[in-house]
Design a protein around this motif. Structure first.
Motif, short mmCIF file in Angstrom:
data_model
loop_
_atom_site.label_atom_id
_atom_site.label_comp_id
_atom_site.label_asym_id
_atom_site.label_seq_id
_atom_site.Cartn_x
_atom_site.Cartn_y
_atom_site.Cartn_z
N CYS A 25 0.83 -1.21 0.00
CA CYS A 25 0.00 0.00 0.00
C CYS A 25 0.86 1.26 0.00
O CYS A 25 0.33 2.36 -0.05
CB CYS A 25 -0.93 0.00 1.20
SG CYS A 25 -0.09 0.40 2.74
N CYS A 28 4.75 0.51 3.93
CA CYS A 28 5.98 -0.24 4.20
C CYS A 28 7.14 0.36 3.42
O CYS A 28 8.26 0.42 3.92
CB CYS A 28 5.81 -1.71 3.83
SG CYS A 28 4.95 -2.66 5.09
N CYS A 92 1.86 -7.87 5.00
CA CYS A 92 1.44 -8.28 3.65
C CYS A 92 2.49 -9.18 3.00
O CYS A 92 2.16 -10.19 2.38
CB CYS A 92 1.20 -7.06 2.77
SG CYS A 92 -0.21 -6.10 3.32
N CYS A 122 2.67 -3.44 10.53
CA CYS A 122 1.80 -2.90 9.47
C CYS A 122 1.71 -1.38 9.62
O CYS A 122 0.70 -0.88 10.09
CB CYS A 122 0.42 -3.54 9.53
SG CYS A 122 -0.71 -2.95 8.24
S1 SF4 Z 1 1.80 -4.45 5.91
FE1 SF4 Z 1 0.40 -2.72 6.24
S2 SF4 Z 1 1.62 -0.94 5.68
FE2 SF4 Z 1 2.69 -2.73 4.81
S3 SF4 Z 1 1.90 -2.91 2.71
FE3 SF4 Z 1 0.59 -4.17 4.04
S4 SF4 Z 1 -1.12 -2.84 4.58
FE4 SF4 Z 1 0.51 -1.53 3.84
#
Ligand code: SF4
Length: 144
Positions: A25, A28, A92, A122
């Motif tokens: 998203c 990260c 993710c 996250c």
């Molecule tokens: S772990 Fe959380 S912050 Fe990282 S890509 Fe997935 S949804 Fe986005």
């Protein structure tokens, strides 16, 4: 010392990383980039961001693997010279996170390529990502 062991030792003294987003998203990715800023100064450990898999030792992968990205991440992994290592950053990349069971998502990174270290969160904080790199170096140094 075998040539492969020598190469592993040399690479871990100055691990060059390639950052790969397989469908994150972007949060990260922001944390990975924050970890590379002068605030954390990872260059003092020899950690450098590289633009090509051919120059990288460690793939730092963020995001759940989408169907579109699966072939690409496999190709990037094959283009990275041995010995190579993979760190999955974030929920993710570990198991699909909030995107698991979506029609276009295959799951975590280890569904496609082998993963050496998992960094949960996250997103995970920059210090957790740096700790993941340190754990990888410790694991490889100990031969685990
Ligand atoms: S772990 Fe959380 S912050 Fe990282 S890509 Fe997935 S949804 Fe986005």
């Amino acid at each position: 010392m075998s040539l492969l062991k020598l190469a592993t030792w040399a690479r871990l003294k100055s691990p060059w990383i390639l950052h790969v987003n397989t469908g994150a998203c972007n949060s990260c990715d922001i944390e990975v980039l924050a970890a590379l800023t002068p605030r954390f100064d990872v260059e003092r450990f020899g950690i450098l961001l590289k633009p090509s898999p051919r120059h990288a030792d460690i793939l730092v992968v963020t995001g759940a693997v989408t169907r579109q990205a699966a072939e690409r991440i496999k190709r990037v992994y094959e283009q990275t010279p041995d010995p190579k290592f993979v760190i999955a950053v974030g929920a993710c990349a570990i198991g699909g996170g909030v995107f698991q069971n979506c029609y276009g998502v295959l799951g975590g990174v280890d569904k496609i390529i082998p993963v050496d270290v998992y960094v949960p969160g996250c997103p995970p904080r920059p210090d957790a990502i740096i700790y993941g790199v340190a754990k990888l170096i410790e694991k490889v140094t100990k031969g685990g």
